[in-house]
Write a protein that holds these residues in place. Structure first.
Motif, PDB file in Angstrom:
ATOM      1  N   SER A 106      39.214  69.868  68.374  1.00 12.69           N
ATOM      2  CA  SER A 106      38.387  70.942  67.847  1.00 12.69           C
ATOM      3  C   SER A 106      36.943  70.489  67.853  1.00 12.69           C
ATOM      4  N   THR A 107      36.047  71.451  67.943  1.00 20.26           N
ATOM      5  CA  THR A 107      34.629  71.115  67.893  1.00 20.26           C
ATOM      6  C   THR A 107      34.023  71.394  66.519  1.00 20.26           C
ATOM      7  N   THR A 108      34.834  71.895  65.617  1.00 22.68           N
ATOM      8  CA  THR A 108      34.327  72.273  64.307  1.00 22.68           C
ATOM      9  C   THR A 108      34.922  71.399  63.224  1.00 22.68           C
ATOM     10  N   TYR A 109      34.236  71.357  62.109  1.00 25.56           N
ATOM     11  CA  TYR A 109      34.742  70.622  60.964  1.00 25.56           C
ATOM     12  C   TYR A 109      34.110  71.181  59.694  1.00 25.56           C
ATOM     13  N   ASP A 110      34.759  70.886  58.589  1.00 25.92           N
ATOM     14  CA  ASP A 110      34.260  71.362  57.303  1.00 25.92           C
ATOM     15  C   ASP A 110      33.366  70.330  56.618  1.00 25.92           C
ATOM     16  N   PHE A 111      33.753  69.091  56.735  1.00 30.44           N
ATOM     17  CA  PHE A 111      33.023  68.021  56.057  1.00 30.44           C
ATOM     18  C   PHE A 111      32.869  66.848  56.989  1.00 30.44           C
ATOM     19  N   ARG A 112      31.855  66.068  56.768  1.00 27.79           N
ATOM     20  CA  ARG A 112      31.618  64.896  57.593  1.00 27.79           C
ATOM     21  C   ARG A 112      31.096  63.754  56.761  1.00 27.79           C
ATOM     22  N   GLY A 113      31.291  62.559  57.307  1.00 23.51           N
ATOM     23  CA  GLY A 113      30.734  61.379  56.687  1.00 23.51           C
ATOM     24  C   GLY A 113      29.320  61.143  57.173  1.00 23.51           C
ATOM     25  N   GLN A 114      28.744  60.064  56.638  1.00 23.78           N
ATOM     26  CA  GLN A 114      27.382  59.743  57.067  1.00 23.78           C
ATOM     27  C   GLN A 114      27.428  59.071  58.437  1.00 23.78           C
ATOM     28  N   ASP A 115      26.299  58.925  59.062  1.00 21.88           N
ATOM     29  CA  ASP A 115      26.241  58.308  60.384  1.00 21.88           C
ATOM     30  C   ASP A 115      26.540  56.815  60.310  1.00 21.88           C
ATOM     31  N   ALA A 116      27.221  56.340  61.327  1.00 23.68           N
ATOM     32  CA  ALA A 116      27.451  54.908  61.494  1.00 23.68           C
ATOM     33  C   ALA A 116      26.959  54.526  62.887  1.00 23.68           C
ATOM     34  N   GLN A 117      25.963  53.673  62.925  1.00 20.23           N
ATOM     35  CA  GLN A 117      25.394  53.292  64.216  1.00 20.23           C
ATOM     36  C   GLN A 117      26.255  52.219  64.864  1.00 20.23           C
ATOM     37  N   VAL A 118      26.620  52.448  66.098  1.00 21.79           N
ATOM     38  CA  VAL A 118      27.307  51.454  66.918  1.00 21.79           C
ATOM     39  C   VAL A 118      26.392  51.145  68.096  1.00 21.79           C
ATOM     40  N   THR A 119      26.038  49.890  68.232  1.00 22.92           N
ATOM     41  CA  THR A 119      25.138  49.466  69.307  1.00 22.92           C
ATOM     42  C   THR A 119      25.822  48.394  70.122  1.00 22.92           C
ATOM     43  N   VAL A 120      26.071  48.707  71.378  1.00 22.92           N
ATOM     44  CA  VAL A 120      26.719  47.761  72.281  1.00 22.92           C
ATOM     45  C   VAL A 120      25.642  47.186  73.191  1.00 22.92           C
ATOM     46  N   SER A 121      25.388  45.917  72.996  1.00 23.55           N
ATOM     47  CA  SER A 121      24.293  45.290  73.724  1.00 23.55           C
ATOM     48  C   SER A 121      24.557  43.802  73.878  1.00 23.55           C
ATOM     49  N   SER A 122      24.144  43.277  75.019  1.00 22.45           N
ATOM     50  CA  SER A 122      24.257  41.841  75.234  1.00 22.45           C
ATOM     51  C   SER A 122      22.966  41.132  74.849  1.00 22.45           C
TER      52      SER A 122
END
Length: 122
Positions: A106-122
């Motif tokens: 689904s593309t919809t939601y009622d509630f969401r959490g806060q952002d979590a940054q994921v950074t993939v880097s060497s």
């Protein structure tokens, strides 16, 4: 009070692993389909993975199939996204979400959490 509290983001090297978790409270977790979304800079939101209310059905974006695993713990009202073999293109802000009586995918939601940054880097 309804809450979705995320944890587990951060920097990681290519090929590494991270686990995102989302602790929920304030709503009946069993009534909700769960989702993980992400959005990279300059790109549109992407549905990464989802799981049905009963946990029997899952869905993954093609870009993460075989590398990411979604799970839910009904007893503890938590949801997780285990990510392996991370790639540069997985770099994004991730968030968990829930939709009452929702379906997966689904593309919809009622509630969401806060952002979590994921950074993939060497």
């Amino acid at each position: 009070q309804l809450q979705l509290v995320e944890s587990g983001g951060g920097p990681v090297q290519p090929g590494g692993s991270l686990r995102l978790s989302c602790e929920t409270s304030g709503f009946d977790f069993g009534y909700y389909a769960i989702h993980w979304f992400r959005q990279a800079p300059g790109k549109e939101r992407e549905g990464v993975s989802c799981m049905s209310r009963d946990g029997r059905s899952t869905n993954y974006a093609d870009s993460v199939k075989g590398r990411f695993t979604i799970s839910r713990d009904a007893a503890n009202h938590t949801m997780s996204l285990q990510m392996h073999n991370l790639k540069h293109e997985d770099t994004a802000v991730y968030w968990c979400a829930a939709e009452k009586w929702g379906v997966c995918p689904s593309t919809t939601y009622d509630f969401r959490g806060q952002d979590a940054q994921v950074t993939v880097s060497s």
